[in-house]
Design a protein around this motif. Structure first.
Motif, mmCIF file in Angstrom:
data_model
loop_
_atom_site.group_PDB
_atom_site.id
_atom_site.type_symbol
_atom_site.label_atom_id
_atom_site.label_comp_id
_atom_site.label_asym_id
_atom_site.label_seq_id
_atom_site.Cartn_x
_atom_site.Cartn_y
_atom_site.Cartn_z
ATOM 1 N N SER A 277 -2.906 -8.007 -13.628
ATOM 2 C CA SER A 277 -2.351 -8.348 -12.592
ATOM 3 C C SER A 277 -2.715 -9.756 -11.673
ATOM 4 C CB SER A 277 -2.892 -7.171 -11.333
ATOM 5 O OG SER A 277 -4.184 -7.058 -11.622
ATOM 6 N N ASP A 278 -3.005 -10.564 -12.755
ATOM 7 C CA ASP A 278 -3.386 -11.777 -12.119
ATOM 8 C C ASP A 278 -2.297 -13.025 -11.848
ATOM 9 O OD1 ASP A 278 -3.012 -12.464 -14.604
ATOM 10 O OD2 ASP A 278 -4.788 -13.215 -15.090
ATOM 11 N N SER A 279 -1.050 -12.488 -12.113
ATOM 12 C CA SER A 279 -0.055 -13.366 -12.030
ATOM 13 C C SER A 279 1.274 -12.453 -11.855
ATOM 14 C CB SER A 279 0.360 -14.234 -13.189
ATOM 15 O OG SER A 279 0.806 -13.612 -14.291
ATOM 16 N N GLU A 280 2.303 -13.125 -11.145
ATOM 17 C CA GLU A 280 3.590 -12.455 -10.979
ATOM 18 C C GLU A 280 4.047 -12.080 -12.380
ATOM 19 O OE1 GLU A 280 6.887 -11.436 -8.463
ATOM 20 O OE2 GLU A 280 5.010 -12.424 -8.161
ATOM 21 N N SER A 281 4.167 -12.623 -13.229
ATOM 22 C CA SER A 281 4.893 -11.892 -14.308
ATOM 23 C C SER A 281 3.701 -10.794 -15.180
ATOM 24 C CB SER A 281 4.660 -13.027 -15.600
ATOM 25 O OG SER A 281 3.686 -13.624 -15.868
ATOM 26 N N SER A 282 2.722 -11.004 -15.053
ATOM 27 C CA SER A 282 1.671 -9.626 -15.446
ATOM 28 C C SER A 282 1.883 -8.611 -14.529
ATOM 29 C CB SER A 282 0.297 -10.231 -15.397
ATOM 30 O OG SER A 282 -0.303 -10.381 -14.143
ATOM 31 N N ARG A 283 2.130 -8.768 -13.354
ATOM 32 C CA ARG A 283 2.236 -7.597 -12.518
ATOM 33 C C ARG A 283 3.630 -7.113 -12.702
ATOM 34 N NH1 ARG A 283 -0.332 -11.215 -8.805
ATOM 35 N NH2 ARG A 283 1.649 -11.872 -7.976
ATOM 36 N N MET A 284 4.678 -7.720 -13.001
ATOM 37 C CA MET A 284 5.881 -7.134 -13.331
ATOM 38 C C MET A 284 5.901 -6.129 -14.828
ATOM 39 S SD MET A 284 8.088 -7.792 -11.024
ATOM 40 C CE MET A 284 9.628 -7.389 -11.907
ATOM 41 N N LYS A 285 5.167 -6.878 -15.746
ATOM 42 C CA LYS A 285 4.982 -6.391 -16.910
ATOM 43 C C LYS A 285 4.106 -4.826 -16.689
ATOM 44 C CE LYS A 285 4.925 -10.474 -19.653
ATOM 45 N NZ LYS A 285 4.040 -11.323 -20.564
ATOM 46 N N ASN A 286 3.191 -4.770 -15.988
ATOM 47 C CA ASN A 286 2.510 -3.528 -15.602
ATOM 48 C C ASN A 286 2.836 -2.860 -14.371
ATOM 49 O OD1 ASN A 286 0.352 -3.645 -17.964
ATOM 50 N ND2 ASN A 286 0.301 -6.035 -16.872
ATOM 51 N N ALA A 287 3.932 -3.138 -14.149
ATOM 52 C CA ALA A 287 4.473 -2.585 -12.575
ATOM 53 C C ALA A 287 4.096 -0.829 -12.464
ATOM 54 C CB ALA A 287 6.141 -2.654 -12.434
ATOM 55 N N SER A 288 4.479 0.074 -13.415
ATOM 56 C CA SER A 288 4.148 1.191 -13.125
ATOM 57 C C SER A 288 2.882 1.680 -13.115
ATOM 58 C CB SER A 288 4.768 1.955 -14.251
ATOM 59 O OG SER A 288 6.136 1.861 -14.281
ATOM 60 N N LEU A 289 1.949 0.827 -13.671
ATOM 61 C CA LEU A 289 0.488 1.236 -13.713
ATOM 62 C C LEU A 289 -0.101 0.772 -12.391
ATOM 63 C CD1 LEU A 289 -2.430 1.589 -14.761
ATOM 64 C CD2 LEU A 289 -2.350 -0.817 -15.658
ATOM 65 N N LEU A 290 0.319 -0.437 -11.805
ATOM 66 C CA LEU A 290 -0.100 -0.879 -10.520
ATOM 67 C C LEU A 290 0.335 0.011 -9.356
ATOM 68 C CD1 LEU A 290 0.063 -4.650 -11.185
ATOM 69 C CD2 LEU A 290 -2.044 -3.190 -11.423
ATOM 70 N N HIS A 291 1.605 0.329 -9.600
ATOM 71 C CA HIS A 291 2.338 1.360 -8.516
ATOM 72 C C HIS A 291 1.091 2.459 -8.451
ATOM 73 C CE1 HIS A 291 5.522 2.815 -5.933
ATOM 74 N NE2 HIS A 291 5.157 4.154 -6.505
ATOM 75 N N GLY A 292 0.723 3.165 -9.540
ATOM 76 C CA GLY A 292 -0.102 4.224 -9.433
ATOM 77 C C GLY A 292 -1.376 3.984 -8.828
ATOM 78 N N ILE A 293 -1.946 2.756 -9.198
ATOM 79 C CA ILE A 293 -3.123 2.528 -8.176
ATOM 80 C C ILE A 293 -3.250 2.331 -6.959
ATOM 81 C CG2 ILE A 293 -4.795 0.577 -8.317
ATOM 82 C CD1 ILE A 293 -4.250 -0.122 -11.113
ATOM 83 N N ILE A 294 -2.029 1.747 -6.414
ATOM 84 C CA ILE A 294 -2.000 1.480 -4.999
ATOM 85 C C ILE A 294 -1.487 2.933 -4.337
ATOM 86 C CG2 ILE A 294 -0.488 0.547 -3.124
ATOM 87 C CD1 ILE A 294 0.389 -1.713 -5.305
ATOM 88 N N GLU A 295 -0.688 3.568 -5.100
ATOM 89 C CA GLU A 295 -0.344 4.947 -4.402
ATOM 90 C C GLU A 295 -1.583 5.980 -4.517
ATOM 91 O OE1 GLU A 295 3.649 6.860 -4.549
ATOM 92 O OE2 GLU A 295 3.112 7.847 -6.408
ATOM 93 N N ASP A 296 -2.390 6.031 -5.566
ATOM 94 C CA ASP A 296 -3.539 6.744 -5.479
ATOM 95 C C ASP A 296 -4.609 6.331 -4.450
ATOM 96 O OD1 ASP A 296 -3.118 8.046 -7.684
ATOM 97 O OD2 ASP A 296 -4.152 6.830 -9.031
ATOM 98 N N TRP A 297 -4.548 4.982 -4.052
ATOM 99 C CA TRP A 297 -5.362 4.747 -2.863
ATOM 100 C C TRP A 297 -4.786 4.913 -1.581
ATOM 101 C CZ3 TRP A 297 -3.943 1.136 1.335
ATOM 102 C CH2 TRP A 297 -5.157 0.963 2.124
ATOM 103 N N VAL A 298 -3.520 4.907 -1.400
ATOM 104 C CA VAL A 298 -2.794 5.554 -0.077
ATOM 105 C C VAL A 298 -3.206 6.930 -0.223
ATOM 106 C CG1 VAL A 298 -0.601 5.957 1.070
ATOM 107 C CG2 VAL A 298 -1.025 3.567 -0.237
ATOM 108 N N ALA A 299 -2.752 7.698 -1.184
ATOM 109 C CA ALA A 299 -3.160 9.140 -1.181
ATOM 110 C C ALA A 299 -4.453 9.731 -0.944
ATOM 111 C CB ALA A 299 -2.744 9.880 -2.323
ATOM 112 N N SER A 300 -5.667 8.597 -0.872
ATOM 113 C CA SER A 300 -6.853 8.698 -0.897
ATOM 114 C C SER A 300 -7.343 9.130 0.920
ATOM 115 C CB SER A 300 -7.972 7.907 -1.283
ATOM 116 O OG SER A 300 -7.640 6.564 -0.448
ATOM 117 N N PHE A 301 -6.329 8.754 1.690
ATOM 118 C CA PHE A 301 -6.449 9.119 3.085
ATOM 119 C C PHE A 301 -5.838 10.427 3.339
ATOM 120 C CE2 PHE A 301 -6.669 4.616 2.594
ATOM 121 C CZ PHE A 301 -7.756 4.082 3.059
ATOM 122 N N ASP A 302 -6.513 11.130 4.227
ATOM 123 C CA ASP A 302 -5.873 12.476 4.782
ATOM 124 C C ASP A 302 -4.532 12.185 5.761
ATOM 125 O OD1 ASP A 302 -7.630 14.221 3.340
ATOM 126 O OD2 ASP A 302 -9.023 14.150 4.878
#
Length: 407
Positions: A277-302
């Motif tokens: 996730s250290d560059s635009e291209s790497s984040r695009m390649k790992n889009a689904s993984l990173l989306h899941g990480i962000i969503e897990d963080w959002v879901a950690s709040f009631d």
């Protein structure tokens, strides 16, 4: 209040439904004298789209605020003779019939311009005034389908999805309003009137902001359509994320700076230097993984509002996905006057409904503020307007009686 910008401007409005009336309503907000020509008996289609709760024409009252309503039959020679007098001294004429209809009545731009060369004449249609499909019928959802907007909307494993609001109707109305203003400015400088051709399809196509990328991909034989993770050309961090209790928020960390701020807000500075996730291209390649990480963080709040507040503190653009119920009670919109009370039509006021809660001005002008005025009842201004063209009260009454008998 100071004189409004279009005070004294006479607008003849033959439009129906949403796009055209929305355009002329803006002209009325700026002070124009808008005369809406409606069919006898039925009037504008939106008069039948009212709320069963308050028996109001809720669509109609919004789209036709500040206008005068006159009922005239275009199919009756006597009615047409009146219209011919009205177009002769109009500053602006708007019509939204299919191409060719106004020509049958000798009310097309060329005919009107012969008696009124300085007229600004705006035609609003589905496909435009020219081209193979010019005479085809069409509405908002048809233009969404035809231009590919619908194919870009929805989940990747689901069907194409229509944007539920009348997005193209409203934006076409705004485009028509802007074009009319430009044409009036041109007329102010030169004295020349002109014809304006605005279409739902043209508006829709102008809104495809990924056209270059889509066109290039099509040339290369690559299929591009719906995507679940953000946009096609923007890295993860820009997208819709689900929290607890079916709450959602939208985040727009769509450049390097904002990605770093998002990582810090989540307490994940390691993602800034992580090879995935250290560059635009790497984040695009790992889009689904990173989306899941962000969503897990959002879901950690009631409460998803807590996540939004934290993102706000770090300067990450974000918003809770509000319901319409949330929106109409929103303190920011209320503070800006974006939600206001508009006077109800005369017939509703007689039943005790004095005002209607509605959208307020979204154009904020410091010297010439917009004024939201009440919508007319059908034919409310028959006598006031038609008397200006030489008809007596008795003659107006007889014509209305005749037209009301013929469906």
């Amino acid at each position: 209040m100071s004189q409004r910008i279009f005070e004294g401007l006479k607008v003849l409005d033959f439009t129906n439904n949403v796009a055209g009336p929305g355009s002329s309503a803006l002209l009325a907000d700026y002070g124009a004298d808008v005369i809406k020509i409606e069919r006898p008996i039925f009037g504008d289609d939106t008069r039948s789209w009212g709320s069963s709760v308050i028996e109001s024409f809720s669509w109609y009252t919004w789209l036709n605020r500040g206008k005068k309503s006159v009922t005239i039959s275009l199919t009756d020679p006597e009615g047409l003779a009146i219209i011919e007098k009205m177009v002769a001294d109009a500053d602006v004429v708007l019509q939204a019939f299919r191409p060719g209809v106004m020509r049958r009545f000798a009310l097309d731009y060329e005919s009107v311009a012969k008696v009124n060369p300085s007229v600004v004449y705006c035609s609003i249609s589905a496909y435009g005034q020219t081209g193979p499909k010019a005479t085809n019928a069409g509405y908002d959802q048809i233009a969404q389908a035809y231009t590919g907007l619908m194919d870009m909307t929805g989940q990747p494993d689901g069907p194409p999805t229509r944007v539920s609001i009348s997005m193209l109707d409203h934006s076409t109305g705004i485009n028509a309003f802007g074009s009319i203003c430009a044409a009036l400015y041109h007329r102010e400088k030169t004295g020349e009137g002109q014809h304006i051709d605005v279409s739902l399809v043209g508006t829709a196509f102008s809104m495809i902001d990924m056209f270059e990328e889509v066109a290039e991909a099509t040339t290369l034989g690559i299929s591009i359509n719906r995507t679940r993770v953000g946009r096609f050309t923007v890295s993860p961090g820009a997208g819709t994320y689900r929290g607890k209790g079916n709450q959602y928020c939208e985040i727009a960390a769509n450049n390097e700076k904002l990605w770093r701020l998002l990582c810090q807000a989540m307490g994940r500075p390691d993602l800034i230097t992580d090879p995935r996730s250290d560059s635009e291209s790497s984040r695009m390649k790992n889009a689904s993984l990173l989306h899941g990480i962000i969503e897990d963080w959002v879901a950690s709040f009631d409460d998803i509002n807590v996540a939004v507040e934290k993102l706000d503190k770090f300067g990450v653009p974000c918003a809770k996905v509000n319901s319409i119920g949330d929106t109409v009670a929103d303190e920011h919109l209320l503070a800006r006057g974006a939600i206001t009370d508009v006077p109800a039509p005369t017939s509703m006021q007689a039943r005790g409904v004095k005002t209607i809660r509605a959208r307020g001005p979204w154009h904020i002008l410091s010297k010439t503020p917009l004024q939201m005025r009440k919508a007319p009842d059908r034919g409310e201004h028959n006598i006031e307007v038609l008397a200006q063209y030489g008809l007596s009260v008795d003659e107006i009454g007889k014509l209305q009686e005749k037209w009301n008998k013929s469906k």
